[in-house]
Design a protein around this motif. Structure first.
Motif, PDB file in Angstrom:
ATOM      1  N   UNK A  62       0.865  -1.180   0.000  1.00 15.49           N
ATOM      2  CA  UNK A  62       0.000   0.000   0.000  1.00 15.49           C
ATOM      3  C   UNK A  62       0.897   1.223   0.000  1.00 15.49           C
ATOM      4  N   UNK A  63       0.515   2.252  -0.726  1.00 12.08           N
ATOM      5  CA  UNK A  63       1.329   3.466  -0.724  1.00 12.08           C
ATOM      6  C   UNK A  63       0.432   4.698  -0.709  1.00 12.08           C
ATOM      7  N   UNK A  64       1.009   5.769  -0.195  1.00 13.87           N
ATOM      8  CA  UNK A  64       0.282   7.047  -0.099  1.00 13.87           C
ATOM      9  C   UNK A  64       1.296   8.158   0.041  1.00 13.87           C
ATOM     10  N   UNK A  92       7.074   1.188   8.458  1.00 13.39           N
ATOM     11  CA  UNK A  92       6.864   1.606   7.066  1.00 13.39           C
ATOM     12  C   UNK A  92       8.189   1.899   6.371  1.00 13.39           C
ATOM     13  N   UNK A  93       8.138   1.857   5.077  1.00 16.32           N
ATOM     14  CA  UNK A  93       9.234   2.378   4.254  1.00 16.32           C
ATOM     15  C   UNK A  93       8.748   3.765   3.849  1.00 16.32           C
ATOM     16  N   UNK A  94       9.562   4.773   4.143  1.00 11.59           N
ATOM     17  CA  UNK A  94       9.097   6.123   3.832  1.00 11.59           C
ATOM     18  C   UNK A  94      10.235   7.049   3.483  1.00 11.59           C
ATOM     19  N   UNK A 101       5.710  13.461   2.321  1.00 21.13           N
ATOM     20  CA  UNK A 101       6.037  12.150   2.877  1.00 21.13           C
ATOM     21  C   UNK A 101       5.458  11.084   1.956  1.00 21.13           C
ATOM     22  N   UNK A 102       6.322  10.220   1.447  1.00 25.26           N
ATOM     23  CA  UNK A 102       5.900   9.046   0.676  1.00 25.26           C
ATOM     24  C   UNK A 102       5.969   7.861   1.634  1.00 25.26           C
ATOM     25  N   UNK A 103       4.859   7.170   1.806  1.00 23.20           N
ATOM     26  CA  UNK A 103       4.781   6.063   2.765  1.00 23.20           C
ATOM     27  C   UNK A 103       4.396   4.792   2.024  1.00 23.20           C
ATOM     28  N   UNK A 104       5.179   3.729   2.198  1.00 20.24           N
ATOM     29  CA  UNK A 104       4.896   2.426   1.604  1.00 20.24           C
ATOM     30  C   UNK A 104       4.787   1.400   2.721  1.00 20.24           C
ATOM     31  N   UNK A 105       3.736   0.596   2.658  1.00 23.58           N
ATOM     32  CA  UNK A 105       3.494  -0.413   3.683  1.00 23.58           C
ATOM     33  C   UNK A 105       3.435  -1.794   3.049  1.00 23.58           C
ATOM     34  N   UNK A 106       4.192  -2.727   3.645  1.00 26.71           N
ATOM     35  CA  UNK A 106       4.217  -4.103   3.180  1.00 26.71           C
ATOM     36  C   UNK A 106       4.711  -4.974   4.317  1.00 26.71           C
ATOM     37  N   UNK A 107       4.169  -6.165   4.431  1.00 26.40           N
ATOM     38  CA  UNK A 107       4.606  -7.116   5.457  1.00 26.40           C
ATOM     39  C   UNK A 107       5.618  -8.067   4.832  1.00 26.40           C
ATOM     40  N   UNK A 108       6.898  -7.887   5.151  1.00 22.16           N
ATOM     41  CA  UNK A 108       7.939  -8.687   4.489  1.00 22.16           C
ATOM     42  C   UNK A 108       7.832 -10.192   4.744  1.00 22.16           C
TER      43      UNK A 108
END
Length: 175
Positions: A62-64, A92-94, A101-108
């Motif tokens: 997911x990204x925003x 988050x990866x941001x 702010x660029x925010x990327x969410x993922x469950x590795x």
């Protein structure tokens, strides 16, 4: 035609309610193992939590993007999210540049999106709304967001959907 439409809608509502996860405390998430959600499940959760307009579902994340008026607001946003992320043990990866702010969410652990990502997205959305709607003169003025309010907001969205489900069930009986 009405029966087919009704059965499809009931199935969609049943699927949405099957995705229910009530949140008591962010730290409980660290002990839970979540499975990868399908694209349909993620889309349904984004609708339930009213995130479907701003969040983008990529193949596995997911990204925003958030644009804050001041850098200090973006930094305050990231600081508050980091407190929740520490409790969840989910980060988050941001990227932050000039208030964007660029925010990327993922469950590795599953190489995809889980409840953890949607919960963190919901929290980020709530925090960003408070910061953007109430401009402050100091970064310390943005520290008045309470975790209990974020948890209540998450849980209340399910109650709202259940209420809509009851209204829908009553209207189906009249057709």
């Amino acid at each position: 035609m009405y029966r087919k439409l009704t059965s499809n809608s009931n199935q969609a509502i049943a699927n949405i309610l099957g995705l229910k996860f009530l949140l008591r405390d962010y730290s409980e998430i660290a002990q839970k193992q979540f499975t990868k959600l399908s694209q349909d499940e993620v889309n349904q959760l984004l609708i339930i939590q009213e995130l479907d307009e701003n969040w983008n579902l990529n193949v596995n994340s997911l990204s925003r993007k958030y644009q804050f008026l001041k850098f200090q607001d973006s930094f305050s946003f990231m600081s508050q999210i980091s407190q929740i992320a520490d409790q969840m043990k989910h980060y988050p990866k941001w990227f932050n540049k000039n208030g964007l702010v660029q925010m990327d969410l993922m469950s590795p652990e599953v190489q995809g999106v889980t409840f953890k990502d949607v919960i963190l997205a919901h929290s980020a959305e709530q925090i960003a709304q408070v910061i953007m709607s109430q401009p402050k003169t100091s970064i310390f003025d943005n520290c008045d967001i309470h975790l209990e309010n974020l948890i209540s907001s998450w849980n209340n969205n399910y109650q709202r959907i259940q209420g809509l489900n009851q209204v829908f069930d009553r209207s189906v009986n009249f057709i």
